[in-house]
Scaffold this active site. Sequence first.
Site, PDB file in Angstrom:
ATOM      1  N   CYS A  33       0.823  -1.217   0.000  1.00 42.55           N
ATOM      2  CA  CYS A  33       0.000   0.000   0.000  1.00 42.55           C
ATOM      3  C   CYS A  33       0.852   1.260   0.000  1.00 42.55           C
ATOM      4  CB  CYS A  33      -0.941   0.003   1.201  1.00 42.55           C
ATOM      5  SG  CYS A  33      -0.072   0.040   2.766  1.00 42.55           S
ATOM      6  N   CYS A 102      -2.499  -3.189   8.590  1.00 42.26           N
ATOM      7  CA  CYS A 102      -2.199  -1.851   9.100  1.00 42.26           C
ATOM      8  C   CYS A 102      -1.759  -1.927  10.564  1.00 42.26           C
ATOM      9  CB  CYS A 102      -3.407  -0.933   8.970  1.00 42.26           C
ATOM     10  SG  CYS A 102      -4.269  -1.103   7.402  1.00 42.26           S
TER      11      CYS A 102
HETATM   12 FE1  FES Z   1      -1.577   0.275   4.244  1.00 39.19          FE
HETATM   13 FE2  FES Z   1      -3.412   0.641   6.002  1.00 39.19          FE
HETATM   14  S1  FES Z   1      -3.706   0.403   3.874  1.00 39.19           S
HETATM   15  S2  FES Z   1      -1.295   0.574   6.332  1.00 39.19           S
END
Ligand code: FES
Length: 148
Positions: A33, A102
């Site tokens: 991400c 996360c």
């Molecule tokens: Fe990457 Fe939350 S989407 S840390």
Amino acid sequence: MYTETVMDHFMNPRNVGEIENADGVGEVGNVKCGDIMRIYIKVNDEKIEDIKFKTFGCGSAIAASSIATELIMGLSIEDALKVTNKQVVDALGGLPAVKIHCSVLAEQALKAAIYDYAQKTGKTYAGLEGFDPTDDHDDHHDIVEIEF
Ligand code: FES
């Protein structure tokens, strides 16, 4: 989708910022991400006297880091190393499954900060064995290990 606790810690994150002359700084990122988390710790008498974070990431990462700092503040280093992403998720009242990674980022950033402290002071701690701060923290295996 998100608990009130998640929303609260996202809207009003605790312990945000930097610690000047921190005893340990840990930065981790998630290659999937692109989010980045940095945790600063101040250690006194083997206890985490102060902890702050900066997260360039999603709301769940901000909420997870915020509540993780509350869980960790005042703990001995030994106990801080036992804090798991599952505890972070539980303290938040849960996270959607796709957002579990996360919380893993918060656990890894804390470990990286303690690793940095251990490197600087020449100390060793149980719980840091095998920890690699350069790992890309692609923790999908942790996702399947978590039970709700
Ligand atoms: Fe990457 Fe939350 S989407 S840390």
